[in-house]
Design a protein around this motif. Structure first.
Motif, PDB file in Angstrom:
ATOM      1  N   GLN A  89      81.693  44.911  48.654  1.00 36.85           N
ATOM      2  CA  GLN A  89      80.307  44.775  49.092  1.00 36.85           C
ATOM      3  C   GLN A  89      80.123  45.430  50.460  1.00 36.85           C
ATOM      4  OE1 GLN A  89      78.919  40.738  49.500  1.00 36.85           O
ATOM      5  NE2 GLN A  89      76.796  41.363  49.501  1.00 36.85           N
ATOM      6  N   ALA A  90      81.052  45.187  51.362  1.00 32.90           N
ATOM      7  CA  ALA A  90      80.967  45.775  52.706  1.00 32.90           C
ATOM      8  C   ALA A  90      81.129  47.293  52.654  1.00 32.90           C
ATOM      9  CB  ALA A  90      82.024  45.154  53.616  1.00 32.90           C
ATOM     10  N   MET A  91      81.996  47.785  51.776  1.00 36.44           N
ATOM     11  CA  MET A  91      82.244  49.228  51.685  1.00 36.44           C
ATOM     12  C   MET A  91      81.080  49.987  51.048  1.00 36.44           C
ATOM     13  SD  MET A  91      85.234  50.219  52.873  1.00 36.44           S
ATOM     14  CE  MET A  91      85.964  51.514  51.918  1.00 36.44           C
ATOM     15  N   LEU A  92      80.276  49.293  50.256  1.00 35.09           N
ATOM     16  CA  LEU A  92      79.173  49.965  49.551  1.00 35.09           C
ATOM     17  C   LEU A  92      77.848  49.912  50.310  1.00 35.09           C
ATOM     18  CD1 LEU A  92      79.870  48.915  45.844  1.00 35.09           C
ATOM     19  CD2 LEU A  92      80.388  51.096  46.967  1.00 35.09           C
ATOM     20  N   VAL A  93      77.874  49.439  51.534  1.00 37.47           N
ATOM     21  CA  VAL A  93      76.641  49.337  52.325  1.00 37.47           C
ATOM     22  C   VAL A  93      75.951  50.697  52.440  1.00 37.47           C
ATOM     23  CG1 VAL A  93      75.741  48.887  54.646  1.00 37.47           C
ATOM     24  CG2 VAL A  93      77.315  47.289  53.597  1.00 37.47           C
ATOM     25  N   ASN A  94      76.717  51.750  52.624  1.00 37.26           N
ATOM     26  CA  ASN A  94      76.131  53.086  52.780  1.00 37.26           C
ATOM     27  C   ASN A  94      76.250  53.932  51.523  1.00 37.26           C
ATOM     28  OD1 ASN A  94      75.396  52.658  55.487  1.00 37.26           O
ATOM     29  ND2 ASN A  94      77.490  53.054  56.140  1.00 37.26           N
ATOM     30  N   ALA A  95      76.594  53.313  50.402  1.00 37.90           N
ATOM     31  CA  ALA A  95      76.721  54.045  49.135  1.00 37.90           C
ATOM     32  C   ALA A  95      75.338  54.311  48.553  1.00 37.90           C
ATOM     33  CB  ALA A  95      77.574  53.233  48.161  1.00 37.90           C
ATOM     34  N   SER A  96      75.334  55.049  47.474  1.00 40.74           N
ATOM     35  CA  SER A  96      74.063  55.380  46.811  1.00 40.74           C
ATOM     36  C   SER A  96      73.364  54.113  46.321  1.00 40.74           C
ATOM     37  CB  SER A  96      74.320  56.308  45.620  1.00 40.74           C
ATOM     38  OG  SER A  96      74.955  55.590  44.576  1.00 40.74           O
ATOM     39  N   PRO A  97      72.045  54.166  46.218  1.00 41.62           N
ATOM     40  CA  PRO A  97      71.307  53.007  45.692  1.00 41.62           C
ATOM     41  C   PRO A  97      71.785  52.600  44.293  1.00 41.62           C
ATOM     42  CG  PRO A  97      69.789  54.560  46.693  1.00 41.62           C
ATOM     43  CD  PRO A  97      71.133  55.217  46.673  1.00 41.62           C
ATOM     44  N   GLN A  98      72.172  53.576  43.482  1.00 45.67           N
ATOM     45  CA  GLN A  98      72.651  53.274  42.129  1.00 45.67           C
ATOM     46  C   GLN A  98      73.962  52.487  42.185  1.00 45.67           C
ATOM     47  OE1 GLN A  98      70.942  53.833  39.309  1.00 45.67           O
ATOM     48  NE2 GLN A  98      72.517  52.687  38.233  1.00 45.67           N
ATOM     49  N   ALA A  99      74.876  52.878  43.081  1.00 43.48           N
ATOM     50  CA  ALA A  99      76.150  52.156  43.219  1.00 43.48           C
ATOM     51  C   ALA A  99      75.900  50.736  43.710  1.00 43.48           C
ATOM     52  CB  ALA A  99      77.077  52.897  44.172  1.00 43.48           C
ATOM     53  N   GLN A 100      74.991  50.584  44.662  1.00 43.17           N
ATOM     54  CA  GLN A 100      74.661  49.253  45.169  1.00 43.17           C
ATOM     55  C   GLN A 100      74.029  48.390  44.082  1.00 43.17           C
ATOM     56  OE1 GLN A 100      72.395  49.499  48.794  1.00 43.17           O
ATOM     57  NE2 GLN A 100      73.877  50.853  49.764  1.00 43.17           N
ATOM     58  N   SER A 101      73.153  48.979  43.290  1.00 41.49           N
ATOM     59  CA  SER A 101      72.517  48.248  42.199  1.00 41.49           C
ATOM     60  C   SER A 101      73.549  47.807  41.163  1.00 41.49           C
ATOM     61  CB  SER A 101      71.449  49.123  41.531  1.00 41.49           C
ATOM     62  OG  SER A 101      70.892  48.465  40.420  1.00 41.49           O
ATOM     63  N   ASN A 102      74.467  48.700  40.826  1.00 41.53           N
ATOM     64  CA  ASN A 102      75.529  48.342  39.885  1.00 41.53           C
ATOM     65  C   ASN A 102      76.389  47.216  40.440  1.00 41.53           C
ATOM     66  OD1 ASN A 102      75.041  50.080  37.687  1.00 41.53           O
ATOM     67  ND2 ASN A 102      75.973  51.785  38.780  1.00 41.53           N
ATOM     68  N   PHE A 103      76.610  47.235  41.741  1.00 39.52           N
ATOM     69  CA  PHE A 103      77.410  46.167  42.337  1.00 39.52           C
ATOM     70  C   PHE A 103      76.677  44.831  42.256  1.00 39.52           C
ATOM     71  CE2 PHE A 103      78.490  43.340  45.802  1.00 39.52           C
ATOM     72  CZ  PHE A 103      79.840  43.158  45.562  1.00 39.52           C
ATOM     73  N   TYR A 104      75.467  44.783  42.776  1.00 36.58           N
ATOM     74  CA  TYR A 104      74.733  43.514  42.840  1.00 36.58           C
ATOM     75  C   TYR A 104      74.325  42.993  41.461  1.00 36.58           C
ATOM     76  CZ  TYR A 104      74.523  43.987  47.871  1.00 36.58           C
ATOM     77  OH  TYR A 104      74.871  44.104  49.187  1.00 36.58           O
ATOM     78  N   ASN A 105      73.803  43.881  40.614  1.00 38.58           N
ATOM     79  CA  ASN A 105      73.271  43.444  39.319  1.00 38.58           C
ATOM     80  C   ASN A 105      74.329  43.389  38.219  1.00 38.58           C
ATOM     81  OD1 ASN A 105      70.634  43.262  40.363  1.00 38.58           O
ATOM     82  ND2 ASN A 105      70.360  45.456  40.092  1.00 38.58           N
ATOM     83  N   GLY A 106      75.449  44.033  38.428  1.00 34.64           N
ATOM     84  CA  GLY A 106      76.487  44.050  37.409  1.00 34.64           C
ATOM     85  C   GLY A 106      77.749  43.331  37.815  1.00 34.64           C
ATOM     86  N   VAL A 107      78.394  43.815  38.858  1.00 40.22           N
ATOM     87  CA  VAL A 107      79.687  43.266  39.261  1.00 40.22           C
ATOM     88  C   VAL A 107      79.537  41.848  39.808  1.00 40.22           C
ATOM     89  CG1 VAL A 107      81.700  43.564  40.752  1.00 40.22           C
ATOM     90  CG2 VAL A 107      80.588  45.575  39.761  1.00 40.22           C
ATOM     91  N   SER A 108      78.747  41.710  40.841  1.00 41.18           N
ATOM     92  CA  SER A 108      78.605  40.406  41.499  1.00 41.18           C
ATOM     93  C   SER A 108      78.052  39.350  40.545  1.00 41.18           C
ATOM     94  CB  SER A 108      77.700  40.549  42.724  1.00 41.18           C
ATOM     95  OG  SER A 108      77.590  39.329  43.404  1.00 41.18           O
ATOM     96  N   THR A 109      76.993  39.699  39.841  1.00 45.92           N
ATOM     97  CA  THR A 109      76.371  38.756  38.898  1.00 45.92           C
ATOM     98  C   THR A 109      77.307  38.463  37.724  1.00 45.92           C
ATOM     99  OG1 THR A 109      74.204  39.632  39.488  1.00 45.92           O
ATOM    100  CG2 THR A 109      74.333  38.328  37.479  1.00 45.92           C
ATOM    101  N   GLY A 110      77.954  39.484  37.209  1.00 49.16           N
ATOM    102  CA  GLY A 110      78.879  39.294  36.091  1.00 49.16           C
ATOM    103  C   GLY A 110      80.018  38.355  36.442  1.00 49.16           C
ATOM    104  N   ILE A 111      80.599  38.532  37.613  1.00 50.58           N
ATOM    105  CA  ILE A 111      81.690  37.656  38.035  1.00 50.58           C
ATOM    106  C   ILE A 111      81.183  36.248  38.273  1.00 50.58           C
ATOM    107  CG2 ILE A 111      83.332  37.202  39.909  1.00 50.58           C
ATOM    108  CD1 ILE A 111      83.691  40.290  40.048  1.00 50.58           C
ATOM    109  N   ARG A 112      80.045  36.132  38.917  1.00 44.85           N
ATOM    110  CA  ARG A 112      79.489  34.809  39.210  1.00 44.85           C
ATOM    111  C   ARG A 112      79.307  33.985  37.942  1.00 44.85           C
ATOM    112  NH1 ARG A 112      74.459  35.840  41.531  1.00 44.85           N
ATOM    113  NH2 ARG A 112      75.544  36.268  43.472  1.00 44.85           N
ATOM    114  N   TYR A 113      78.864  34.624  36.863  1.00 45.70           N
ATOM    115  CA  TYR A 113      78.582  33.913  35.623  1.00 45.70           C
ATOM    116  C   TYR A 113      79.681  34.068  34.567  1.00 45.70           C
ATOM    117  CZ  TYR A 113      74.091  33.172  37.756  1.00 45.70           C
ATOM    118  OH  TYR A 113      73.105  32.800  38.634  1.00 45.70           O
TER     119      TYR A 113
END
Length: 108
Positions: free
Chosen positions: A44-68
């Protein structure tokens, strides 16, 4: 949105604070994560300056997927992040490390 920014600020502050507390041979961001939670926080910290698409994949896919517990969704999103041409080598390495940790968590 405001909650995500506050959480992100907290994680970044923690990573920066802990970076100077340990051994000076490696920074906290370049040390390989030992747990999935640690890897997610670093990614999450490393993707702060990444593309909006990478950030979206992280928040909406990785983070949410792991949480649930949806590891298939998290894995697919990590693969999309890994294929993002805008990532640097350090970010790609961390995505790979987190992917390995995710596979361990899914099998255990």
């Amino acid at each position: 949105m405001k909650k995500n920014i506050s959480l992100l600020s907290l994680i970044i502050g923690t990573v920066l604070a802990l970076g100077g507390a340990g051994c000076h041979h490696q920074s906290a961001a370049s040390a390989a994560p030992k747990t999935l939670d640690e890897g997610i926080a670093q990614l999450q910290a490393m993707l702060v300056n990444a593309s909006p698409q990478a950030q979206s994949n992280f928040y909406n896919g990785v983070s949410t997927g792991i949480r649930y517990g949806n590891y298939a969704k998290a894995t697919a999103s990590l693969q999309q992040i890994a294929s993002d041409a805008s990532l640097n080598d350090q970010q790609k390495k961390l995505v790979s490390d987190v992917s390995d940790l995710l596979k361990q968590a899914a099998s255990g």
